[in-house]
Design an enzyme around this catalytic site. Sequence first.
Site, PDB file in Angstrom:
ATOM      1  N   GLY A 196       1.663   3.012  -2.549  1.00 55.11           N
ATOM      2  CA  GLY A 196       1.113   4.026  -3.568  1.00 55.11           C
ATOM      3  C   GLY A 196       1.641   3.617  -4.841  1.00 55.11           C
ATOM      4  N   LYS A 197       1.754   2.198  -5.078  1.00 52.28           N
ATOM      5  CA  LYS A 197       2.105   1.527  -6.367  1.00 52.28           C
ATOM      6  C   LYS A 197       1.516   1.938  -7.610  1.00 52.28           C
ATOM      7  CE  LYS A 197       2.407  -2.495  -4.513  1.00 52.28           C
ATOM      8  NZ  LYS A 197       2.130  -1.989  -3.024  1.00 52.28           N
ATOM      9  N   ASP A 227       0.751  -1.179  -0.250  1.00 53.25           N
ATOM     10  CA  ASP A 227      -0.032  -0.025   0.099  1.00 53.25           C
ATOM     11  C   ASP A 227       0.871   1.289  -0.130  1.00 53.25           C
ATOM     12  OD1 ASP A 227      -2.272  -1.714   0.089  1.00 53.25           O
ATOM     13  OD2 ASP A 227      -2.021  -1.755   2.281  1.00 53.25           O
ATOM     14  N   GLY A 237      -4.675  -4.128  -3.925  1.00 52.55           N
ATOM     15  CA  GLY A 237      -5.629  -2.933  -4.072  1.00 52.55           C
ATOM     16  C   GLY A 237      -4.841  -1.731  -4.482  1.00 52.55           C
ATOM     17  N   HIS A 238      -4.784  -1.547  -5.741  1.00 50.76           N
ATOM     18  CA  HIS A 238      -3.964  -0.350  -6.405  1.00 50.76           C
ATOM     19  C   HIS A 238      -4.926   0.887  -6.816  1.00 50.76           C
ATOM     20  CE1 HIS A 238      -0.254  -3.383  -7.101  1.00 50.76           C
ATOM     21  NE2 HIS A 238      -0.540  -3.412  -5.950  1.00 50.76           N
ATOM     22  N   SER A 265       3.915  12.359   1.317  1.00 48.07           N
ATOM     23  CA  SER A 265       4.507  13.209   2.002  1.00 48.07           C
ATOM     24  C   SER A 265       3.469  14.324   2.994  1.00 48.07           C
ATOM     25  CB  SER A 265       5.377  14.058   1.209  1.00 48.07           C
ATOM     26  OG  SER A 265       6.052  13.090   0.171  1.00 48.07           O
ATOM     27  N   LYS A 306      -8.804  -1.184   9.010  1.00 52.79           N
ATOM     28  CA  LYS A 306      -7.900  -0.185   9.534  1.00 52.79           C
ATOM     29  C   LYS A 306      -6.522  -0.573   9.187  1.00 52.79           C
ATOM     30  CE  LYS A 306      -7.859   2.776  13.386  1.00 52.79           C
ATOM     31  NZ  LYS A 306      -8.444   3.375  14.665  1.00 52.79           N
ATOM     32  N   GLN A 312       1.915  -5.900  -3.445  1.00 50.31           N
ATOM     33  CA  GLN A 312       2.311  -6.117  -1.831  1.00 50.31           C
ATOM     34  C   GLN A 312       3.704  -5.344  -1.632  1.00 50.31           C
ATOM     35  OE1 GLN A 312       1.295  -9.350  -3.820  1.00 50.31           O
ATOM     36  NE2 GLN A 312      -0.717  -8.336  -3.117  1.00 50.31           N
ATOM     37  N   THR A 316      -5.791 -11.574   3.284  1.00 49.20           N
ATOM     38  CA  THR A 316      -6.977 -10.822   2.759  1.00 49.20           C
ATOM     39  C   THR A 316      -8.157 -11.764   2.266  1.00 49.20           C
ATOM     40  OG1 THR A 316      -6.014 -11.298   0.544  1.00 49.20           O
ATOM     41  CG2 THR A 316      -5.451  -9.280   1.594  1.00 49.20           C
TER      42      THR A 316
HETATM   43  P1  GDP Z   1      -0.650   0.585  -3.641  1.00 53.50           P
HETATM   44  O1  GDP Z   1      -1.305  -0.761  -3.191  1.00 53.50           O
HETATM   45  O2  GDP Z   1       0.753   0.384  -3.326  1.00 53.50           O
HETATM   46  O3  GDP Z   1      -1.133   0.930  -4.898  1.00 53.50           O
HETATM   47  O4  GDP Z   1      -1.296   1.548  -2.714  1.00 53.50           O
HETATM   48  P2  GDP Z   1      -2.963   1.853  -2.109  1.00 53.50           P
HETATM   49  O5  GDP Z   1      -3.612   2.194  -3.410  1.00 53.50           O
HETATM   50  O6  GDP Z   1      -3.418   0.466  -1.541  1.00 53.50           O
HETATM   51  O7  GDP Z   1      -2.718   2.939  -0.851  1.00 53.50           O
HETATM   52  C1  GDP Z   1      -2.150   4.010  -1.259  1.00 53.50           C
HETATM   53  C2  GDP Z   1      -3.474   5.043  -0.707  1.00 53.50           C
HETATM   54  O8  GDP Z   1      -2.800   6.316  -0.620  1.00 53.50           O
HETATM   55  C3  GDP Z   1      -4.485   5.407  -1.833  1.00 53.50           C
HETATM   56  O9  GDP Z   1      -5.772   5.481  -1.170  1.00 53.50           O
HETATM   57  C4  GDP Z   1      -4.000   6.326  -2.852  1.00 53.50           C
HETATM   58  O10 GDP Z   1      -5.000   7.199  -3.330  1.00 53.50           O
HETATM   59  C5  GDP Z   1      -3.419   7.152  -1.555  1.00 53.50           C
HETATM   60  N1  GDP Z   1      -1.998   7.835  -2.153  1.00 53.50           N
HETATM   61  C6  GDP Z   1      -1.244   7.820  -2.960  1.00 53.50           C
HETATM   62  N2  GDP Z   1      -0.335   8.815  -2.868  1.00 53.50           N
HETATM   63  C7  GDP Z   1      -0.768   9.682  -1.910  1.00 53.50           C
HETATM   64  C8  GDP Z   1      -0.043  10.997  -1.550  1.00 53.50           C
HETATM   65  O11 GDP Z   1       1.187  11.286  -1.982  1.00 53.50           O
HETATM   66  N3  GDP Z   1      -0.905  11.568  -0.593  1.00 53.50           N
HETATM   67  C9  GDP Z   1      -1.979  11.129  -0.116  1.00 53.50           C
HETATM   68  N4  GDP Z   1      -2.393  11.805   0.899  1.00 53.50           N
HETATM   69  N5  GDP Z   1      -2.363  10.020  -0.630  1.00 53.50           N
HETATM   70  C10 GDP Z   1      -1.891   9.208  -1.508  1.00 53.50           C
HETATM   71  P1  IMO Z   2      -1.145  -3.932  -2.333  1.00 52.19           P
HETATM   72  O1  IMO Z   2      -0.490  -4.460  -3.614  1.00 52.19           O
HETATM   73  C1  IMO Z   2      -1.082  -4.650   2.212  1.00 52.19           C
HETATM   74  C2  IMO Z   2      -0.963  -8.528   3.644  1.00 52.19           C
HETATM   75  C3  IMO Z   2      -2.394  -9.244   4.419  1.00 52.19           C
HETATM   76  C4  IMO Z   2      -1.572 -10.394   5.120  1.00 52.19           C
HETATM   77  C5  IMO Z   2      -0.515 -10.893   4.333  1.00 52.19           C
HETATM   78  C6  IMO Z   2      -0.828 -12.065   3.551  1.00 52.19           C
HETATM   79  O2  IMO Z   2      -2.338  -3.306  -2.419  1.00 52.19           O
HETATM   80  O3  IMO Z   2      -0.047  -3.159  -1.530  1.00 52.19           O
HETATM   81  P2  IMO Z   2      -2.634 -12.834   1.545  1.00 52.19           P
HETATM   82  O4  IMO Z   2      -3.838 -12.310   1.348  1.00 52.19           O
HETATM   83  O5  IMO Z   2      -1.550 -12.185   0.544  1.00 52.19           O
HETATM   84  O6  IMO Z   2      -2.288 -13.993   1.671  1.00 52.19           O
HETATM   85  O7  IMO Z   2      -2.157 -11.940   2.997  1.00 52.19           O
HETATM   86  O8  IMO Z   2      -0.128  -9.814   3.251  1.00 52.19           O
HETATM   87  N1  IMO Z   2      -1.377  -7.908   2.194  1.00 52.19           N
HETATM   88  C7  IMO Z   2      -1.193  -6.845   1.834  1.00 52.19           C
HETATM   89  N2  IMO Z   2      -0.919  -5.755   2.826  1.00 52.19           N
HETATM   90  N3  IMO Z   2      -1.331  -4.419   0.838  1.00 52.19           N
HETATM   91  C8  IMO Z   2      -1.336  -5.257  -0.176  1.00 52.19           C
HETATM   92  O9  IMO Z   2      -1.311  -5.310  -1.604  1.00 52.19           O
HETATM   93  C9  IMO Z   2      -1.580  -6.841   0.423  1.00 52.19           C
HETATM   94  N4  IMO Z   2      -1.427  -8.041  -0.223  1.00 52.19           N
HETATM   95  C10 IMO Z   2      -1.346  -8.785   0.951  1.00 52.19           C
HETATM   96  O10 IMO Z   2      -3.068  -8.016   4.951  1.00 52.19           O
HETATM   97  O11 IMO Z   2      -1.257  -9.501   6.291  1.00 52.19           O
HETATM   98 MG    MG Z   3      -2.981  -1.473  -1.860  1.00 53.66          MG
END
Ligand code: GDP
Ligand code: IMO
Ligand code: MG
Length: 422
Positions: A15-16, A13, A40-41, A329, A301, A221, A129
């Site tokens: 911000g990929k 998570d 979840g990107h 940031s 959360k 991940q 998940t």
């Molecule tokens: P990913 O799984 O690495 O693609 O990241 P996620 O999408 O799960 O989580 C990143 C969260 O941070 C998302 O809700 C984005 O919209 C948000 N996000 C990404 N870059 C920024 C940033 O620079 N500032 C803020 N406030 N939110 C950001």
């Molecule tokens: P993105 O790509 C954050 C965590 C789960 C759990 C562990 C194993 O959005 O960054 P799994 O379902 O993969 O067997 O769960 O890994 N986890 C993540 N945490 N971002 C993710 O993906 C994740 N994918 C799995 O919460 O701790």
């Molecule tokens: Mg994510």
Amino acid sequence: MKVDVLLGLQWGDEGKGKVVDVLTPRYDVVARFQGGPNAGHTLEFEGQKYVLRSIPSGIFQGDKVNIIGNGVVLDPALFKAEAEALEKSGHDLRKKLHISKKAHLILPTHRFLDAAYEAAKGDSKVGTTGKGIGPTYADKISRTGLRVGDILCDFETKYAKAKTRHEQILRSMGFSYDLSSVEKEWLEGIDYLKRFPLVDSEHEVNGILAEGKTILAEGAQGTMLDVDFGSYPFVTSSSTICAGACVGLGVSPHRIGEVYGIFKAYCTRVGSGPFPTEQKNEIGEKIGELGHEFGAVTGRKRRCGWIDLVALKYAVMINGVTQLIMMKSDVLDSFDTIKACVAYEVGGKEIDYFPYEVDDSVKPVYVEIPGWNCDLTGMTSENEFPEEFNQYLSFLENELGVPIKIVSVGPDREQTIIRYQD
Ligand code: GDP
Ligand code: IMO
Ligand code: MG
């Protein structure tokens, strides 16, 4: 040409999705190489927000081909829902989204097995998940998995065999489940998959490179969730690291070019497992609130804490990161003081490397950095950065030994500042 790899350096998570979308115009093709719908990107642009789980994050930038590589595990039902939602909002995926025949299929019974194994672990559960990721990769390694290519020939027999095997395990565990409720939409998903080009992606990827084109490999991940180098056993079941891109796409290591390592200005984690810099206090609450730290897939959360440079250095080493990208940031805009963990205290001794075992006895050693106390979200150039923020960037670059080339100051595509333009 080369494959550049973008991957998370923390516990996911980072911000990929946002950055892959921003970088896609520089590349001909984007490819996912591991993970599945546990990802979840999130992408935000033109007032719209999208969360991608199996579809690569380059899908919104013109007609660029996006590939779901052999290292990915795919749930046809979730894929159908995701793809149909995009098509409804006007994005035609049919020709530009290619799926590897060697990607493994997540069966409905894999999801039940995931739940059953978690329940059996009790207090020591991983906090997965629940998408069936572990059992699907386990079948792949056990040589009993089903692949996307299997849907093209005698699929019913192969599916029935795998299902029977899974149901025997579920019964032996005394796990109750209702397959009929999910099987129908899963089988519809199998049919739906046939509308897409199902490809020998290793040939396609190497052909693209031979033509002099470029590929951006999108990780899911993060390094600290890697099955070998993460905080085992609280990890996911795939290779989330740079080397995973070679295996998950079928490219030689000498084809890897830039390695973009992406991290948050602080740190988060979802699910169980060690997190030395976690702040189970008002600081963690404040970061979580300002950063909207709720899982994009499960809504859980996220646990929040300060940046952990011991873990980050380890991730930079394992991946051979050549460029760093700092996200979120702006979430630290209103902190008077920011802390960064530079070492761990283990058994009365200070260490600066990531040890074999990280448990509750590991105490983070922090340095304090003055906060910048101003709003970064509207800034469009690094020339606008306050002195304290520049100090934070320099401090991190110094500690990690790699330049921070991109800084994100908000969730929108536009809130991205490229430093040191090449
Ligand atoms: P990913 O799984 O690495 O693609 O990241 P996620 O999408 O799960 O989580 C990143 C969260 O941070 C998302 O809700 C984005 O919209 C948000 N996000 C990404 N870059 C920024 C940033 O620079 N500032 C803020 N406030 N939110 C950001
Ligand atoms: P993105 O790509 C954050 C965590 C789960 C759990 C562990 C194993 O959005 O960054 P799994 O379902 O993969 O067997 O769960 O890994 N986890 C993540 N945490 N971002 C993710 O993906 C994740 N994918 C799995 O919460 O701790
Ligand atoms: Mg994510």
